[in-house]
Design a protein around this motif. Structure first.
Motif, PDB file in Angstrom:
ATOM      1  N   TYR A   1       0.859  -1.189   0.000  1.00  0.00           N
ATOM      2  CA  TYR A   1       0.000   0.000   0.000  1.00  0.00           C
ATOM      3  C   TYR A   1       0.895   1.239   0.000  1.00  0.00           C
ATOM      4  O   TYR A   1       1.655   1.457   0.956  1.00  0.00           O
ATOM      5  CB  TYR A   1      -0.907   0.008   1.238  1.00  0.00           C
ATOM      6  CG  TYR A   1      -1.741  -1.249   1.336  1.00  0.00           C
ATOM      7  CD1 TYR A   1      -3.010  -1.310   0.772  1.00  0.00           C
ATOM      8  CD2 TYR A   1      -1.227  -2.383   1.969  1.00  0.00           C
ATOM      9  CE1 TYR A   1      -3.764  -2.477   0.837  1.00  0.00           C
ATOM     10  CE2 TYR A   1      -1.974  -3.553   2.035  1.00  0.00           C
ATOM     11  CZ  TYR A   1      -3.241  -3.600   1.472  1.00  0.00           C
ATOM     12  OH  TYR A   1      -3.980  -4.758   1.532  1.00  0.00           O
ATOM     13  N   ASP A   2       0.829   2.018  -1.059  1.00  0.00           N
ATOM     14  CA  ASP A   2       1.566   3.291  -1.157  1.00  0.00           C
ATOM     15  C   ASP A   2       3.046   3.147  -0.816  1.00  0.00           C
ATOM     16  O   ASP A   2       3.612   3.980  -0.113  1.00  0.00           O
ATOM     17  CB  ASP A   2       0.933   4.334  -0.211  1.00  0.00           C
ATOM     18  CG  ASP A   2      -0.478   4.694  -0.647  1.00  0.00           C
ATOM     19  OD1 ASP A   2      -0.702   4.816  -1.866  1.00  0.00           O
ATOM     20  OD2 ASP A   2      -1.358   4.830   0.223  1.00  0.00           O
TER      21      ASP A   2
ATOM     22  N   ALA B   1       7.526   5.722  -0.308  1.00  0.00           N
ATOM     23  CA  ALA B   1       7.357   5.819   1.144  1.00  0.00           C
ATOM     24  C   ALA B   1       8.691   6.075   1.863  1.00  0.00           C
ATOM     25  O   ALA B   1       9.679   5.388   1.612  1.00  0.00           O
ATOM     26  CB  ALA B   1       6.715   4.545   1.672  1.00  0.00           C
TER      27      ALA B   1
ATOM     28  N   VAL C   1      -2.087   4.308   7.088  1.00  0.00           N
ATOM     29  CA  VAL C   1      -1.434   4.815   5.872  1.00  0.00           C
ATOM     30  C   VAL C   1      -2.383   5.739   5.109  1.00  0.00           C
ATOM     31  O   VAL C   1      -1.997   6.805   4.638  1.00  0.00           O
ATOM     32  CB  VAL C   1      -0.940   3.648   4.984  1.00  0.00           C
ATOM     33  CG1 VAL C   1      -0.573   4.129   3.586  1.00  0.00           C
ATOM     34  CG2 VAL C   1       0.250   2.957   5.645  1.00  0.00           C
ATOM     35  N   LYS C   2      -3.631   5.343   5.014  1.00  0.00           N
ATOM     36  CA  LYS C   2      -4.639   6.157   4.334  1.00  0.00           C
ATOM     37  C   LYS C   2      -4.721   7.541   4.976  1.00  0.00           C
ATOM     38  O   LYS C   2      -4.704   8.574   4.302  1.00  0.00           O
ATOM     39  CB  LYS C   2      -6.000   5.464   4.430  1.00  0.00           C
ATOM     40  CG  LYS C   2      -6.749   5.435   3.115  1.00  0.00           C
ATOM     41  CD  LYS C   2      -8.099   4.785   3.305  1.00  0.00           C
ATOM     42  CE  LYS C   2      -8.463   3.995   2.058  1.00  0.00           C
ATOM     43  NZ  LYS C   2      -9.552   3.073   2.282  1.00  0.00           N
TER      44      LYS C   2
ATOM     45  N   ARG D   1      -1.452   9.554   4.463  1.00  0.00           N
ATOM     46  CA  ARG D   1      -1.346  10.001   3.063  1.00  0.00           C
ATOM     47  C   ARG D   1      -2.263  11.195   2.815  1.00  0.00           C
ATOM     48  O   ARG D   1      -1.892  12.124   2.093  1.00  0.00           O
ATOM     49  CB  ARG D   1      -1.717   8.866   2.113  1.00  0.00           C
ATOM     50  CG  ARG D   1      -0.616   7.851   1.921  1.00  0.00           C
ATOM     51  CD  ARG D   1       0.444   8.345   0.955  1.00  0.00           C
ATOM     52  NE  ARG D   1       1.627   7.485   0.966  1.00  0.00           N
ATOM     53  CZ  ARG D   1       2.718   7.667   0.219  1.00  0.00           C
ATOM     54  NH1 ARG D   1       2.790   8.698  -0.606  1.00  0.00           N
ATOM     55  NH2 ARG D   1       3.739   6.857   0.306  1.00  0.00           N
TER      56      ARG D   1
ATOM     57  N   GLY E   1      -0.697  14.125   3.429  1.00  0.00           N
ATOM     58  CA  GLY E   1       0.456  14.372   2.561  1.00  0.00           C
ATOM     59  C   GLY E   1       1.748  13.756   3.050  1.00  0.00           C
ATOM     60  O   GLY E   1       2.837  14.096   2.586  1.00  0.00           O
ATOM     61  N   LYS E   2       1.635  12.798   3.986  1.00  0.00           N
ATOM     62  CA  LYS E   2       2.853  12.188   4.525  1.00  0.00           C
ATOM     63  C   LYS E   2       3.227  10.933   3.735  1.00  0.00           C
ATOM     64  O   LYS E   2       2.357  10.148   3.371  1.00  0.00           O
ATOM     65  CB  LYS E   2       2.666  11.865   6.010  1.00  0.00           C
ATOM     66  CG  LYS E   2       2.510  13.154   6.811  1.00  0.00           C
ATOM     67  CD  LYS E   2       2.246  12.909   8.269  1.00  0.00           C
ATOM     68  CE  LYS E   2       2.126  14.242   8.987  1.00  0.00           C
ATOM     69  NZ  LYS E   2       1.609  14.111  10.348  1.00  0.00           N
ATOM     70  N   LYS E   3       4.509  10.801   3.511  1.00  0.00           N
ATOM     71  CA  LYS E   3       4.978   9.705   2.658  1.00  0.00           C
ATOM     72  C   LYS E   3       5.155   8.420   3.476  1.00  0.00           C
ATOM     73  O   LYS E   3       6.256   8.097   3.937  1.00  0.00           O
ATOM     74  CB  LYS E   3       6.289  10.086   1.993  1.00  0.00           C
ATOM     75  CG  LYS E   3       6.110  11.128   0.908  1.00  0.00           C
ATOM     76  CD  LYS E   3       7.406  11.303   0.167  1.00  0.00           C
ATOM     77  CE  LYS E   3       7.209  12.191  -1.046  1.00  0.00           C
ATOM     78  NZ  LYS E   3       8.487  12.478  -1.693  1.00  0.00           N
TER      79      LYS E   3
ATOM     80  N   GLY F   1       4.062   4.198   3.684  1.00  0.00           N
ATOM     81  CA  GLY F   1       3.562   3.028   2.967  1.00  0.00           C
ATOM     82  C   GLY F   1       3.471   1.821   3.888  1.00  0.00           C
ATOM     83  O   GLY F   1       3.920   1.860   5.035  1.00  0.00           O
TER      84      GLY F   1
END
Ligand SMILES: Cc1ncc(C[n+]2csc(CCOP(=O)(O)OP(=O)(O)O)c2C)c(N)n1
Ligand code: SF4
Ligand SMILES: [Mg+2]
Lengths: 361, 251
Positions: free
Chosen positions: A254-255, A259, A277-278, A281, A284-286, A288
């Motif tokens: 996921y993402d 990350a 994570v959702k 994100r 705006g945070k990286k 995963g």
């Protein structure tokens, strides 16, 4: 032939234990052997209600040692046989699993993890990872699927039978008490209707013909006279294991592409990791998330790649480092700093994961 | 030089003879009785033979029948699992007294209580043969073993297990239970045959204990071995049929 337990597809809302019983039925499992233990009980309860209607069988044994060994017997007789247990029952079953590992007996074991060590608790835990992957006096030639949703419980229970009979390694569906007891929606289906053919089973004992007259007898053993004989047997098992591991290993991401912080979690804890994570994100945070679906074998190559890419790794589990040990072994040599968030026998929320990740950003 | 080949049951596997038991061991005689019983019943193609860990493990390639070597004490559940999964086979669980009465006693008790349609053949040699002669549940009072070097003290270790008596007490009328001895192979064969017939007819559990010798660990010569089996053991372990469904008992 009795009617198929599930025609086509069916949307349902039920507990995880009920899901496992239905999945085993849909997978044409022919016999279950088991001994009561929470949180596994309702798998047997549903199975014993459903099985006779579909010509399937059940034996309640005197303990889990017997449940393990009768399952071995059922498989040797050529049946798609399975058992289910948890905690101290899983401990007792390790002896039979060790025989299955040695003799390539494709038994399927559903584990509904409970707290440990000892009798402990019965609902939320990931403390049977080490035992399920590496229990018994062997090298851990086992396949372990760690599920996180009821849909996966259904899918992977069916898949476990096929993986076991295809590769002939003991195969485990590793759930937990939380998944066992909660209700959730899922789609049940007839595997065939989705193009999933059940791998055919065959007897190791009791084939046609008179042994020594029409055919050679099958003589199955696990005792060896010399170190060299055993060395050859174990080397063969492990070379098969290594050959098939890459095609058996499964993971989800996921993402992860960009990350900075990589959260690693398995089983029911992946749900908290995914939600975290959702949320991060959206800010705006990286961040995963890498989720091994098979804990044994682990998707080593992909895991190493993602860990190497990240600036920091957070390992989250409802145990005190049982997943971490498997990860460490797979990512040996990488220098990405790793932080632990261990909650042995306790639930993990998305908020907690968010908080831990924020400390690393 | 030509060597006379002894008369072997037809279902024995010639390629794996001479067998691997010690000279004078009782296991070979029990397996001879079993082999002849299988031959006479004409059931070689139906047998699933499970052997325990103990000296019985040496029987893993003994017969021309499908065979599985299991773990110490676990042959009863493996054969139970096979039989529950395939009722057409004839399942035999072959084990020692340590396997059946100590480490696997819960399996024996529960398989008997459930009246599993399997046949258990248990070799009573009053010690743990394979591991070098330790005390077993069946070791006689005052008998010396590696772990009872001054003789079995029944005050601290209890009395020898009376296996068939126990099995007879917990099984329903449809079970077959007997105790034979390698000193009377004809009789032992008859008991094993009846045990197998009881399974074939779907009646219920069948159990035969065979009194047997372990000259290696007993450190006895031939004469002493036979004396111990025929006199000392039978004084404590009564030979005969304990339970015969709808037939008259013998012994
Ligand atoms: C779990 C386990 N514990 C201990 C052993 C070691 N062990 C192997 S054979 C044996 C005893 C065998 O005695 P018995 O069952 O009486 O058979 P015999 O050799 O006398 O025929 C033991 C203790 C083992 N193999 N497995
Ligand atoms: S140790 Fe005893 S029981 Fe084992 S083979 Fe030798 S004589 Fe027979
Ligand atoms: Mg013995």
């Amino acid at each position: 032939m009795t009617e198929k337990p599930i025609q086509g597809e069916k949307r349902v809302f039920m507990t995880g234990n009920e899901v496992v019983a239905w999945a085993a039925l849909a997978a044409d499992a022919e016999i279950m052997y088991g001994y009561p233990i929470t949180p596994q009980n309702e798998i047997m309860h549903y199975w014993t209600r459903l099985a006779p209607k579909h010509g399937r069988r059940f034996l309640q044994t005197e303990d889990e040692i017997s449940a393990g060994f009768t399952t071995v017997g059922g498989v040797l007789a050529g049946r798609r046989a399975f058992t289910a247990t948890a905690g101290p029952g899983n401990t007792l079953m390790q002896e039979a699993l060790s025989m299955a590992e040695m003799m390539r007996i494709p038994i399927v074991q559903v584990v509904t993890q409970r707290g440990g060590p000892s009798t402990a608790t019965v609902i939320y835990s990931q403390q049977e990872v080490t035992m399920t992957c590496f229990g018994g006096n062997g090298e851990g030639a086992r396949i372990v699927y760690s599920t996180s949703t009821h849909q996966e419980l259904y899918d992977y229970t069916i898949k476990a039978f096929n993986t076991a009979w295809k590769y002939r390694f003991p195969t485990h569906v590793l759930g937990d008490g939380y998944q066992s007891k909660m209700r959730e929606s899922l789609t049940m289906y007839d595997p065939q209707a989705r193009g999933i053919d059940m791998v055919p089973t065959e007897p190791s004992l009791g084939n046609e013909g008179t042994p020594g007259v029409d055919r050679e007898p099958n003589h199955l053993r696990n005792t060896y006279n010399t170190e060299d004989e055993l060395y050859d047997v174990v080397t063969n098992i492990m070379s098969d294991w290594e050959k098939y591991a890459p095609e058996i290993a499964e993971y989800q991401e996921y993402d992860v592409e960009d990350a900075d912080v990589l959260v690693i979690a398995h089983g029911v804890v992946t749900r908290a990791a995914q939600a975290a994570v959702k949320e991060l994100r959206a800010q705006g945070k990286k961040v995963g998330h890498f989720r091994p679906v098979t804990l044994r074998p682990i998707a080593e190559e992909q895991l190493r790649k993602r860990v190497e890419q990240a600036k920091s790794v957070l390992v989250v589990e409802s145990a005190y480092g049982q997943l971490r040990k498997i990860l460490d072994n797979a990512i040996y040599g990488l220098t990405t700093p790793i932080t632990n968030f261990f909650k042995p026998g306790e639930g993990v929320t998305a908020d907690e994961v968010v908080e831990e990740v924020n400390k690393l950003l | 030089m030509s060597v006379a080949v002894p008369q072997m049951p037809q279902c024995w596997r010639r390629e794996t003879k001479a067998h691997k038991f010690c000279p004078g061991c009782g296991h070979g005689l029990v397996l001879k009785a079993l082999g002849e019983a299988i031959d006479e019943l004409g059931i070689q193609d139906k047998i699933i033979f499970g052997c325990d860990i103990g000296c019985s493990l040496l029987a893993w390639d003994f017969f021309n029948v499908d065979t599985v070597q299991t773990h110490h004490g676990r042959t009863t559940p493996v054969i139970t699992g096979v039989k529950r999964a395939n009722e057409d086979v004839i399942g035999i669980a072959y084990m020692g007294d340590g396997g059946g009465y100590a480490i696997g006693s819960q399996h024996l008790v529960n398989a008997a209580s459930r009246n599993e349609k399997i046949t258990v053949i248990l070799v009573n040699n009053t010690n743990y043969g394979m591991t070098g002669g330790q005390m077993a549940p069946t070791t006689l009072p005052k008998q010396k073993t590696e772990t009872s070097p001054y003789g079995r003290d029944v005050e601290s270790t209890g009395n020898p297990t009376q296996g068939p008596e126990m099995v007879a007490a917990i099984t329903p009328e449809s079970a077959y239970v007997a105790r034979g001895t390698v000193s009377n192979v004809r009789q032992l064969k008859k008991y094993i045959k009846r045990a197998l017939e009881n399974q074939i007819s779907g009646n219920g559990f069948s159990f035969v204990e065979a009194l047997s010798g372990c000259p290696t660990n007993w450190r006895t010569n031939a004469a002493e071995t036979w004396k111990f089996i025929e006199e000392d053991m039978t004084e404590y372990f009564k030979v005969g049929e304990l339970k015969v469904p709808s037939k008259k008992k013998e012994g």
